[in-house]
Scaffold this active site. Structure first.
Site, PDB file in Angstrom:
ATOM      1  N   LEU A  33      -4.949 -21.343 116.563  1.00 41.07           N
ATOM      2  CA  LEU A  33      -4.987 -20.043 115.905  1.00 41.07           C
ATOM      3  C   LEU A  33      -4.078 -19.675 114.636  1.00 41.07           C
ATOM      4  O   LEU A  33      -2.751 -20.048 114.973  1.00 41.07           O
ATOM      5  CB  LEU A  33      -5.008 -18.931 116.700  1.00 41.07           C
ATOM      6  CG  LEU A  33      -6.143 -18.771 118.079  1.00 41.07           C
ATOM      7  CD1 LEU A  33      -6.024 -17.805 118.810  1.00 41.07           C
ATOM      8  CD2 LEU A  33      -7.593 -19.031 117.258  1.00 41.07           C
ATOM      9  N   HIS A  34      -4.487 -19.044 113.497  1.00 43.55           N
ATOM     10  CA  HIS A  34      -3.495 -18.656 112.732  1.00 43.55           C
ATOM     11  C   HIS A  34      -3.745 -17.208 112.219  1.00 43.55           C
ATOM     12  O   HIS A  34      -4.753 -16.508 112.935  1.00 43.55           O
ATOM     13  CB  HIS A  34      -3.301 -19.592 111.303  1.00 43.55           C
ATOM     14  CG  HIS A  34      -4.944 -19.816 110.958  1.00 43.55           C
ATOM     15  ND1 HIS A  34      -5.733 -18.840 110.210  1.00 43.55           N
ATOM     16  CD2 HIS A  34      -5.967 -20.622 110.701  1.00 43.55           C
ATOM     17  CE1 HIS A  34      -6.564 -19.536 110.042  1.00 43.55           C
ATOM     18  NE2 HIS A  34      -6.979 -20.635 110.406  1.00 43.55           N
ATOM     19  N   HIS A  37      -7.370 -16.075 111.964  1.00 46.20           N
ATOM     20  CA  HIS A  37      -8.143 -15.932 113.016  1.00 46.20           C
ATOM     21  C   HIS A  37      -7.691 -14.523 113.710  1.00 46.20           C
ATOM     22  O   HIS A  37      -8.510 -13.724 114.082  1.00 46.20           O
ATOM     23  CB  HIS A  37      -7.724 -16.748 114.225  1.00 46.20           C
ATOM     24  CG  HIS A  37      -8.438 -18.410 113.925  1.00 46.20           C
ATOM     25  ND1 HIS A  37      -7.555 -19.401 113.756  1.00 46.20           N
ATOM     26  CD2 HIS A  37      -9.484 -18.691 113.623  1.00 46.20           C
ATOM     27  CE1 HIS A  37      -7.927 -20.549 113.506  1.00 46.20           C
ATOM     28  NE2 HIS A  37      -9.305 -20.285 113.162  1.00 46.20           N
ATOM     29  N   VAL A 176      -8.158 -15.008 104.330  1.00 44.95           N
ATOM     30  CA  VAL A 176      -6.654 -14.601 104.546  1.00 44.95           C
ATOM     31  C   VAL A 176      -5.889 -15.839 103.988  1.00 44.95           C
ATOM     32  O   VAL A 176      -6.227 -16.832 104.321  1.00 44.95           O
ATOM     33  CB  VAL A 176      -6.323 -14.324 106.097  1.00 44.95           C
ATOM     34  CG1 VAL A 176      -4.881 -14.044 106.192  1.00 44.95           C
ATOM     35  CG2 VAL A 176      -7.208 -13.179 106.608  1.00 44.95           C
ATOM     36  N   SER A 185      -5.577 -22.288 107.327  1.00 41.67           N
ATOM     37  CA  SER A 185      -6.655 -22.996 108.059  1.00 41.67           C
ATOM     38  C   SER A 185      -5.726 -23.895 108.839  1.00 41.67           C
ATOM     39  O   SER A 185      -4.755 -24.408 108.765  1.00 41.67           O
ATOM     40  CB  SER A 185      -7.311 -24.195 106.927  1.00 41.67           C
ATOM     41  OG  SER A 185      -7.847 -25.177 107.539  1.00 41.67           O
TER      42      SER A 185
END
Ligand code: AMP
Length: 286
Positions: A33-34, A37, A176, A185
């Site tokens: 996750l970044h 997300h 984002v 990504s």
């Protein structure tokens, strides 16, 4: 936060939420996750009572030469981020839980799924549409949030829900970006530091296209050509495709562009494949 690994437990959990008169908002992800997300998770929190995040690297959407085995994974970190973000349940099925040995039914891709991403990744959207349908069957969400970054995927999921009567509202979330414009990504992790800097060429090319269209340019070829010099500044950039599409049909626009139109591109920087997109509007549109 509940950690749920079985489909039947997930269905039971969702039924219980609904029995209490509450709604389920769902964010499907492949994990690692970044901030992109996390923004989808926050949007889900505004759209439903209980947020479910799935962490599942779906093997059926990867081609045989693609990065399924190497796709970045960090389950402990993902769980901690979800917990901190007040996620109600994380759905983390094993591959065999989603694809039992006798699994046989797959979605059939429409023509729009064989263009652009689909042309360069044959069978990709067959896998995506299949797993989204399966995840919807497991999570039974009222609303599901998808990122505009994967614009063709978002368009196909909206079509899936409309054509197959899924009782799920699809919510789109804007892309984002890192401060320098690179779309966030999980695959950005593959970029070496020098490549990471050059990877902004996708965003810069999109900005040039946006300026052209805002200034009144309507010839698709001229808009597309204006992006080339920006991409050419990165010698190791290999273009898979650059296109303008009608946002309603996702069909490529080859002559005149009506606005708003969507620019989409996929570029390899070394061995890392990046995609990006932007909605382009004429100057007098909002
Ligand atoms: P993934 O884990 O890459 O399959 O992505 C899961 C969801 O997050 C998809 O709906 C993506 O479109 C969305 N997403 C990924 N990156 C971004 C981003 N930078 N901004 C917004 N949404 C994103």
């Amino acid at each position: 936060m509940e950690i749920i690994t079985s489909v039947t437990t997930m269905q039971r959990w969702s039924r219980e939420v609904h029995r209490q008169g509450q709604t389920v908002a769902f964010v499907p992800t492949m994990g690692y996750l970044h901030e992109g997300h996390l923004a989808l998770i926050r949007a889900a929190q505004t759209a439903g009572d209980k947020v479910v995040v799935s962490l599942f690297v779906n093997p059926t959407q990867f081609g045989p030469q693609e990065d399924f085995a190497h796709y970045p994974r960090d389950r402990a970190r993902d769980e901690a981020l979800c917990r901190d973000a007040d996620v109600a349940a994380c759905f983390i099925p094993a591959t065999e839980e989603m694809y039992a040995p006798d699994h046989q039914i797959y979605m059939e891709e429409p023509a729009a799924a064989r263009l652009l991403e689909g042309a360069h990744r044959p069978g990709h959207f067959r896998g995506v549409l299949t797993v989204v349908a399966k995840l919807f069957g497991a999570v039974q969400p009222d609303v599901a949030v998808f990122g505009e970054k994967d614009a063709q995927q978002l368009w196909l999921v909206e079509k899936l829900v409309a054509d197959l009567n899924f009782p799920v509202r699809i919510m789109a979330h804007p892309t984002v970006r890192e401060p320098d414009g690179l779309a966030m990504s999980s695959r950005n992790k593959y970029l070496q530091p020098a490549q990471r800097e050059r990877a902004t060429c996708l965003y810069r090319a999109l900005q040039v296209a946006a300026q052209k269209v805002a200034a009144g340019e309507t010839r698709a070829a001229v808009v597309l050509e204006s992006m080339q010099p920006v991409l050419a500044t990165v010698p190791e950039a290999r273009i898979d495709y650059v296109a303008l599409v009608d946002p309603g049909t996702f069909r490529p626009l080859e002559q005149e562009v009506s606005t708003p139109c969507r620019a989409v591109l996929a570029v390899r920087i070394g061995s890392t494949r990046l995609i990006d997109t932007m909605l382009l509007s004429a100057g007098n549109e909002t």
